[in-house]
Scaffold this motif. Sequence first.
Motif, PDB file in Angstrom:
ATOM      1  N   ARG A   1      -0.548  11.999  22.661  1.00 51.97           N
ATOM      2  CA  ARG A   1       0.882  11.731  22.756  1.00 51.97           C
ATOM      3  C   ARG A   1       1.490  11.493  21.377  1.00 51.97           C
ATOM      4  NH1 ARG A   1       4.637   7.410  25.407  1.00 51.97           N
ATOM      5  NH2 ARG A   1       3.438   5.818  24.304  1.00 51.97           N
ATOM      6  N   ARG A   2       0.908  10.548  20.633  1.00 52.38           N
ATOM      7  CA  ARG A   2       1.412  10.186  19.302  1.00 52.38           C
ATOM      8  C   ARG A   2       0.239   9.886  18.384  1.00 52.38           C
ATOM      9  NH1 ARG A   2       5.679   5.433  20.785  1.00 52.38           N
ATOM     10  NH2 ARG A   2       3.839   4.723  21.932  1.00 52.38           N
ATOM     11  N   ILE A   3       0.483   9.976  17.064  1.00 56.34           N
ATOM     12  CA  ILE A   3      -0.535   9.636  16.079  1.00 56.34           C
ATOM     13  C   ILE A   3       0.062   8.647  15.085  1.00 56.34           C
ATOM     14  CG2 ILE A   3      -2.130  10.480  14.327  1.00 56.34           C
ATOM     15  CD1 ILE A   3      -1.954  13.244  15.639  1.00 56.34           C
ATOM     16  N   PHE A   4      -0.471   7.423  15.100  1.00 54.24           N
ATOM     17  CA  PHE A   4      -0.111   6.402  14.119  1.00 54.24           C
ATOM     18  C   PHE A   4      -1.219   6.320  13.075  1.00 54.24           C
ATOM     19  CE2 PHE A   4       1.798   5.048  18.153  1.00 54.24           C
ATOM     20  CZ  PHE A   4       3.110   4.814  17.784  1.00 54.24           C
ATOM     21  N   CYS A   5      -0.864   5.983  11.841  1.00 55.88           N
ATOM     22  CA  CYS A   5      -1.844   5.886  10.758  1.00 55.88           C
ATOM     23  C   CYS A   5      -1.611   4.589   9.986  1.00 55.88           C
ATOM     24  CB  CYS A   5      -1.717   7.068   9.801  1.00 55.88           C
ATOM     25  SG  CYS A   5      -1.756   8.688  10.597  1.00 55.88           S
ATOM     26  N   VAL A   6      -2.695   3.892   9.673  1.00 54.88           N
ATOM     27  CA  VAL A   6      -2.618   2.646   8.906  1.00 54.88           C
ATOM     28  C   VAL A   6      -2.814   2.971   7.432  1.00 54.88           C
ATOM     29  CG1 VAL A   6      -3.540   0.321   8.633  1.00 54.88           C
ATOM     30  CG2 VAL A   6      -3.608   1.423  10.876  1.00 54.88           C
ATOM     31  N   GLY A   7      -1.931   2.459   6.598  1.00 54.88           N
ATOM     32  CA  GLY A   7      -2.028   2.705   5.167  1.00 54.88           C
ATOM     33  C   GLY A   7      -2.829   1.631   4.448  1.00 54.88           C
ATOM     34  N   ARG A   8      -3.592   2.056   3.431  1.00 57.44           N
ATOM     35  CA  ARG A   8      -4.294   1.135   2.514  1.00 57.44           C
ATOM     36  C   ARG A   8      -5.062   0.043   3.264  1.00 57.44           C
ATOM     37  NH1 ARG A   8       1.143   0.182  -0.863  1.00 57.44           N
ATOM     38  NH2 ARG A   8       1.603   2.350  -1.306  1.00 57.44           N
ATOM     39  N   ASN A   9      -5.980   0.460   4.106  1.00 59.16           N
ATOM     40  CA  ASN A   9      -6.710  -0.510   4.923  1.00 59.16           C
ATOM     41  C   ASN A   9      -8.124  -0.763   4.429  1.00 59.16           C
ATOM     42  OD1 ASN A   9      -6.701  -2.383   7.011  1.00 59.16           O
ATOM     43  ND2 ASN A   9      -7.476  -0.910   8.516  1.00 59.16           N
ATOM     44  N   TYR A  10      -8.466  -0.214   3.260  1.00 61.20           N
ATOM     45  CA  TYR A  10      -9.702  -0.551   2.557  1.00 61.20           C
ATOM     46  C   TYR A  10      -9.307  -0.959   1.144  1.00 61.20           C
ATOM     47  CZ  TYR A  10     -12.522   1.833   6.168  1.00 61.20           C
ATOM     48  OH  TYR A  10     -13.135   2.225   7.345  1.00 61.20           O
ATOM     49  N   ALA A  11      -9.782  -2.120   0.690  1.00 60.13           N
ATOM     50  CA  ALA A  11      -9.355  -2.643  -0.608  1.00 60.13           C
ATOM     51  C   ALA A  11      -9.688  -1.684  -1.745  1.00 60.13           C
ATOM     52  CB  ALA A  11      -9.990  -4.009  -0.850  1.00 60.13           C
TER      53      ALA A  11
ATOM     54  N   HIS B   1      -9.985   1.568  -1.708  1.00 61.62           N
ATOM     55  CA  HIS B   1      -9.087   2.730  -1.711  1.00 61.62           C
ATOM     56  C   HIS B   1      -7.716   2.334  -2.242  1.00 61.62           C
ATOM     57  CE1 HIS B   1      -6.806   6.225  -0.642  1.00 61.62           C
ATOM     58  NE2 HIS B   1      -6.086   5.553   0.249  1.00 61.62           N
ATOM     59  N   ALA B   2      -7.211   1.177  -1.820  1.00 59.91           N
ATOM     60  CA  ALA B   2      -5.924   0.721  -2.346  1.00 59.91           C
ATOM     61  C   ALA B   2      -5.983   0.607  -3.864  1.00 59.91           C
ATOM     62  CB  ALA B   2      -5.551  -0.616  -1.723  1.00 59.91           C
ATOM     63  N   ALA B   3      -7.095   0.092  -4.385  1.00 56.95           N
ATOM     64  CA  ALA B   3      -7.249  -0.063  -5.830  1.00 56.95           C
ATOM     65  C   ALA B   3      -7.253   1.290  -6.533  1.00 56.95           C
ATOM     66  CB  ALA B   3      -8.521  -0.841  -6.142  1.00 56.95           C
ATOM     67  N   GLU B   4      -7.928   2.287  -5.944  1.00 60.14           N
ATOM     68  CA  GLU B   4      -7.965   3.591  -6.609  1.00 60.14           C
ATOM     69  C   GLU B   4      -6.599   4.281  -6.574  1.00 60.14           C
ATOM     70  OE1 GLU B   4     -10.799   6.257  -4.851  1.00 60.14           O
ATOM     71  OE2 GLU B   4      -9.793   6.323  -2.908  1.00 60.14           O
ATOM     72  N   MET B   5      -5.734   3.857  -5.638  1.00 56.32           N
ATOM     73  CA  MET B   5      -4.362   4.362  -5.593  1.00 56.32           C
ATOM     74  C   MET B   5      -3.410   3.519  -6.437  1.00 56.32           C
ATOM     75  SD  MET B   5      -4.207   7.114  -3.621  1.00 56.32           S
ATOM     76  CE  MET B   5      -5.681   7.585  -4.536  1.00 56.32           C
ATOM     77  N   GLY B   6      -3.955   2.445  -7.063  1.00 58.93           N
ATOM     78  CA  GLY B   6      -3.149   1.617  -7.956  1.00 58.93           C
ATOM     79  C   GLY B   6      -2.434   0.456  -7.292  1.00 58.93           C
ATOM     80  N   PHE B   7      -2.956  -0.014  -6.147  1.00 62.94           N
ATOM     81  CA  PHE B   7      -2.298  -1.093  -5.414  1.00 62.94           C
ATOM     82  C   PHE B   7      -3.280  -2.211  -5.101  1.00 62.94           C
ATOM     83  CE2 PHE B   7       0.113   2.717  -4.455  1.00 62.94           C
ATOM     84  CZ  PHE B   7       1.421   2.283  -4.630  1.00 62.94           C
ATOM     85  N   GLU B   8      -2.745  -3.418  -4.994  1.00 69.83           N
ATOM     86  CA  GLU B   8      -3.499  -4.548  -4.462  1.00 69.83           C
ATOM     87  C   GLU B   8      -3.132  -4.711  -2.994  1.00 69.83           C
ATOM     88  OE1 GLU B   8      -2.934  -8.112  -6.654  1.00 69.83           O
ATOM     89  OE2 GLU B   8      -3.654  -7.273  -8.552  1.00 69.83           O
ATOM     90  N   VAL B   9      -4.078  -5.182  -2.219  1.00 76.18           N
ATOM     91  CA  VAL B   9      -3.864  -5.356  -0.786  1.00 76.18           C
ATOM     92  C   VAL B   9      -3.641  -6.827  -0.488  1.00 76.18           C
ATOM     93  CG1 VAL B   9      -4.899  -5.129   1.495  1.00 76.18           C
ATOM     94  CG2 VAL B   9      -5.237  -3.343  -0.213  1.00 76.18           C
ATOM     95  N   ASP B  10      -2.666  -7.096   0.379  1.00 83.30           N
ATOM     96  CA  ASP B  10      -2.491  -8.471   0.841  1.00 83.30           C
ATOM     97  C   ASP B  10      -2.695  -8.504   2.354  1.00 83.30           C
ATOM     98  OD1 ASP B  10      -0.011  -7.897   2.259  1.00 83.30           O
ATOM     99  OD2 ASP B  10       0.974  -7.865   0.310  1.00 83.30           O
ATOM    100  N   ARG B  11      -2.712  -9.706   2.896  1.00 87.57           N
ATOM    101  CA  ARG B  11      -2.952  -9.871   4.328  1.00 87.57           C
ATOM    102  C   ARG B  11      -1.662 -10.243   5.061  1.00 87.57           C
ATOM    103  NH1 ARG B  11      -6.965  -8.611   7.739  1.00 87.57           N
ATOM    104  NH2 ARG B  11      -6.688 -10.583   8.808  1.00 87.57           N
ATOM    105  N   GLU B  12      -0.514  -9.853   4.496  1.00 86.09           N
ATOM    106  CA  GLU B  12       0.746 -10.183   5.151  1.00 86.09           C
ATOM    107  C   GLU B  12       0.879  -9.444   6.482  1.00 86.09           C
ATOM    108  OE1 GLU B  12       5.575  -9.880   4.384  1.00 86.09           O
ATOM    109  OE2 GLU B  12       4.176  -9.415   2.770  1.00 86.09           O
ATOM    110  N   ALA B  13       0.696  -8.152   6.452  1.00 84.74           N
ATOM    111  CA  ALA B  13       0.781  -7.339   7.670  1.00 84.74           C
ATOM    112  C   ALA B  13       0.331  -5.930   7.343  1.00 84.74           C
ATOM    113  CB  ALA B  13       2.213  -7.314   8.217  1.00 84.74           C
TER     114      ALA B  13
END
Length: 232
Positions: free
Chosen positions: A26-36, A38-50
Amino acid sequence: MSGYLFEAPEIKSIPVRGEDRSYPVRRIFCVGRNYAAHAAEMGFEVDREAPFYFTKSATTLTHTGATIPYPPGTSNFHHEMELVLAIGAPAFRVSPDEAMSAIYGYCCGLDMTRRDLQQAERVKQRPWDLGKDVENAAVVGPITKAADFGAVARQRIHLDVNGETRQDATLDDLIWKVEEIVSHLSGFYHLAPGDLIMTGTPAGVGAVVAGDRITGGIEGLDPIELTIGDAE
């Protein structure tokens, strides 16, 4: 006559291990930057806000074993290996404990991405659709029922290109666990059978070119394979 002006689009579906009938999407949802990492290799830090999300059209769904054309408009087409959740029961504003009963099963997935277009739009604070909602870019293997797979824990998730390992991690590296994802997303959508959730990718994403063969797997699930063909 159907009453439509033209032929209605095909309903995409996924085979299920041990079942004669397939799972309609029906639909496809995707979660962004859900491995720390991978987020780092993309230049981002991950937080646990949401967690945060983007979507792919159900028409982008492609089965394992396919050969897809190198997509137009990009010179930096990336692989992203992911665990995919298949929803099997309605879920709206459910708790993490309640969320697990809404998961029908799991499968391997590839979130193929026009990285250059994604990054260009991100810099301008625009949506990622050109980078993510790409024809043939939601590649999936057969679904294994949740009861047969068991708990999502330390199962290995990995991906090779032409026999060379590029991504290698375990599912306990997920920042947002599967029950947290379903619970959070159900606060914004009436999740229902047929909804897929791609849960994010580990570090090691990279470009592929025409002629490359991608293989990947998650311990306990059917593996996935994709060949990149010439540009159309």
